[in-house]
Design an enzyme around this catalytic site. Structure first.
Site, mmCIF file in Angstrom:
data_model
loop_
_atom_site.group_PDB
_atom_site.id
_atom_site.type_symbol
_atom_site.label_atom_id
_atom_site.label_comp_id
_atom_site.label_asym_id
_atom_site.label_seq_id
_atom_site.Cartn_x
_atom_site.Cartn_y
_atom_site.Cartn_z
ATOM 1 N N GLY A 33 -1.564 86.742 60.791
ATOM 2 C CA GLY A 33 -2.004 87.276 59.390
ATOM 3 C C GLY A 33 -2.168 87.998 59.405
ATOM 4 O O GLY A 33 -2.648 89.521 59.996
ATOM 5 N N ASN A 67 -7.332 83.725 62.350
ATOM 6 C CA ASN A 67 -7.692 83.956 63.405
ATOM 7 C C ASN A 67 -6.332 85.982 63.395
ATOM 8 O O ASN A 67 -7.700 86.208 63.660
ATOM 9 C CB ASN A 67 -7.465 83.630 64.357
ATOM 10 C CG ASN A 67 -6.009 84.296 64.972
ATOM 11 O OD1 ASN A 67 -5.224 83.977 64.630
ATOM 12 N ND2 ASN A 67 -5.581 83.919 67.167
ATOM 13 N N TYR A 124 7.932 79.655 72.027
ATOM 14 C CA TYR A 124 7.648 79.228 70.822
ATOM 15 C C TYR A 124 8.726 78.033 71.151
ATOM 16 O O TYR A 124 7.587 76.676 70.457
ATOM 17 C CB TYR A 124 8.626 80.089 69.922
ATOM 18 C CG TYR A 124 8.039 79.759 68.054
ATOM 19 C CD1 TYR A 124 7.388 79.318 67.968
ATOM 20 C CD2 TYR A 124 9.356 78.714 67.692
ATOM 21 C CE1 TYR A 124 6.565 79.666 66.439
ATOM 22 C CE2 TYR A 124 8.816 78.527 66.377
ATOM 23 C CZ TYR A 124 8.357 79.162 65.924
ATOM 24 O OH TYR A 124 8.355 79.057 64.323
ATOM 25 N N VAL A 147 -7.525 78.229 66.498
ATOM 26 C CA VAL A 147 -8.384 77.146 66.220
ATOM 27 C C VAL A 147 -7.460 76.839 67.043
ATOM 28 O O VAL A 147 -7.654 74.807 67.651
ATOM 29 C CB VAL A 147 -6.967 76.157 65.171
ATOM 30 C CG1 VAL A 147 -6.936 76.810 63.704
ATOM 31 C CG2 VAL A 147 -5.474 77.255 65.043
#
Ligand code: UDP
Length: 314
Positions: free
Chosen positions: A39, A35, A148, A60
């Site tokens: 990235g 998405n 996380y 996702v």
């Protein structure tokens, strides 16, 4: 022979793009999904337009539709640096929960083998050292890193549930600190921070007194470990990392020395819940994957520095 198809989530990220390269070079048809929240299309620019490579900009956490057969899925989508997951806490929790659920659903539908890119963060601030896979960890669920750590722990639990309940073939890798070309210079991790500080002739920021330790693995070694695990029969988590451990202060000094930099080192507050020590126990990876790292720290740092245009001392 028809090429095997692999879906790589987070494929435009630092690790994901190296995975796209490796599987493309092995002759796979690579479907990269990202998405682009952390990235970057530049990481895969050299692959776009090639016959066996496809990119989909997609989150996702939403339903994933992929046409045709899929043989393998690597799920590496997630913000992965402390700064990224502090800035994107909800997205981090969503991709590790809703996202992992969707990707496992795709694996079940396509009867594909699924590999989860998990993390040494599942061990939290570890009370045993080095960390073997059967250590359950010491995680603060409500601290800033909890978004996380718990997302990845949930991902592991969901992966094992799909393996046991739905019979999906799954693999879990626990990744320790990894570095190399294509890290984002502003992602807040130690090495990108030091490199950008060296480039700008600024002081290197060491957090705390710098005595906390990490063990850094060069990205090509990690990619080899992932490749071997995906092709293996091992159904339980496997650590991949380089056991060469050093303090963050010594790490900063090493980077500075290799770059011939005259930047000073300055000390800043240690972030909350920053693990004091970290070193992978790779006994299992050696045994079941016949894997161990090949690139030593100096060699890997030189390649990384050069990739960012920093001249290194030979
Ligand atoms: N660190 C540092 N200076 C920086 C960035 C990070 O001293 O500019 C420290 C950080 O506190 C941690 C270590 O370096 O102890 C590794 O940090 P990183 O963010 O790379 O990964 P972590 O292992 O904490 O997930």
């Amino acid at each position: 022979m028809k090429p095997k198809t692999i879906v790589i989530t987070g494929g435009a990220g630092f690790l994901g793009s190296h995975l796209c390269d490796r599987f493309y070079d092995e002759g796979f048809k690579v479907i990269c999904i990202d998405n682009l929240s952390t990235g970057n299309l530049e990481n895969i620019a050299h692959l776009t337009g090639k016959d066996r490579f496809t990119f989909f900009k997609h989150d996702v956490t939403d339903y994933i539709f992929v046409k045709g057969e899929v043989d393998y899925i690597l799920h590496s989508a997630s913000p992965a640096s402390p700064i990224d997951y502090l800035q994107l806490p909800i997205q981090t929790l969503k991709v590790g929960s809703l996202g992992t659920h969707k990707v496992l659903g795709l694996a079940k539908e396509k009867k594909a083998r699924f590999l989860l890119a998990s993390t040494s963060e599942v061990y939290g601030d570890p009370a045993i050292h080095p960390q073997p896979e059967d250590y359950w960890g010491n995680v603060n669920p409500i601290g800033p890193r909890g978004v996380y750590d718990e997302a990845k722990r949930f991902s592991e639990a969901l992966t094992m549930a799909y393996q046991r309940y739905h019979g999906v073939e799954t693999r879990i890798i626990r990744i320790f600190n990894t570095y190399g070309p294509r890290m984002r210079l502003n992602d807040g991790r130690a090495l990108p921070a030091f490199i950008s500080q060296i480039i700008k002739n600024q002081p290197l920021t060491v957090f705390g007194d710098g005595s906390q330790t990490r063990s850094f693995c060069y990205v090509s070694d990690l990619v080899e470990g992932i490749f071997r695990l995906l092709m293996s029969d091992e159904k339980n988590p496997v650590n991949i990392g380089n056991p060469q451990e050093l303090s963050i202060k010594d790490f900063a000094l090493k980077v500075k020395e290799l770059a011939g930099s005259s930047s000073q080192i300055i000390y800043k507050d240690l972030p909350q819940d920053d693990p004091k020590i970290r070193q992978p126990d790779i006994t299992k990876a050696k045994k079941v994957l016949n894997w161990q790292p090949k690139v030593n720290l100096e060699e890997g740092l030189k390649k990384t520095l050069e990739s960012f245009g920093v001249k290194v001392l030979k």
